[in-house]
Design a protein around this motif. Structure first.
Motif: not given
Length: 192
Positions: A38-41, A114-118
């Motif tokens: 996943x991309x980091x945002x 969305x750190x946990x999900x990713x």
């Protein structure tokens, strides 16, 4: 000439820089190469807090869905969803004369969306920095490179700008939180 700070250092902003009326707070980072899928945002935010260390209300929280404080004192210039390229990834503009009298501190933070999900954390981020630029002259006044090795944290307080005897100072904070934006909001008195 830029002053480079280390974690925990504090420095005067407005007393020794009387021409500093508006500051650009530039924040930047790189993501380490990894195959997480996943991309980091990463998202910059500002919490305007009173003497009790808490925000007065939701409007004292400046972020990608509330880009400008009602006083005009803090403006978020917009969300950068990729962090690609050189220089600042996100910026906040602080106009010192517009900061309400009941605000004692502005905490500048960065969270991973969305750190946990990713399955992402600040252990996967490198070259993080915050810098203060005089908006009028475009001169970089100070820079703080967060050289700590973070691991499981999903939110960081990069720095604090705080009132001291009628002047504004900068504190190189660099403290991490687990729990992302929700943990930061609770820390500063907001319901997540």
């Amino acid at each position: 000439m830029t002053i480079n700070l280390n974690k925990g250092q504090k420095i005067d902003l407005t007393k020794t820089n009387p021409s500093l009326k508006k500051a650009i707070i530039g924040l930047g980072w790189d993501t380490n190469k990894y195959s997480g899928g996943g991309d980091f945002d990463l998202d910059a935010s500002a919490f305007l807090v009173g003497a009790n260390g808490k925000t007065n209300n939701d409007l004292d929280f400046i972020f990608y869905n509330n880009l400008e404080h009602s006083s005009g004192a803090v403006i978020h210039t917009g969300d950068n969803r990729t962090g690609e390229g050189e220089g600042d990834d996100e910026q906040l503009i602080v106009e010192f004369s517009k900061i309400p009298k009941d605000i004692e501190k502005i905490a500048i933070t960065v969270t991973i969306h969305d750190a946990i999900a990713r399955a992402q954390n600040f252990g996967q981020i490198s070259n993080a920095f915050v810098r203060v630029v005089n908006e009028e002259t475009n001169e970089e006044i100070l820079r703080y490179d967060l050289s700590e090795d973070f691991s499981v944290e999903t939110a960081l307080v990069f720095c604090e700008i705080y009132r001291n005897n009628g002047e504004w100072k900068f504190s190189a904070t660099g403290s991490g939180f687990q729990g992302g934006l929700s943990a930061l909001c609770k820390n500063y008195g907001l319901d997540a």
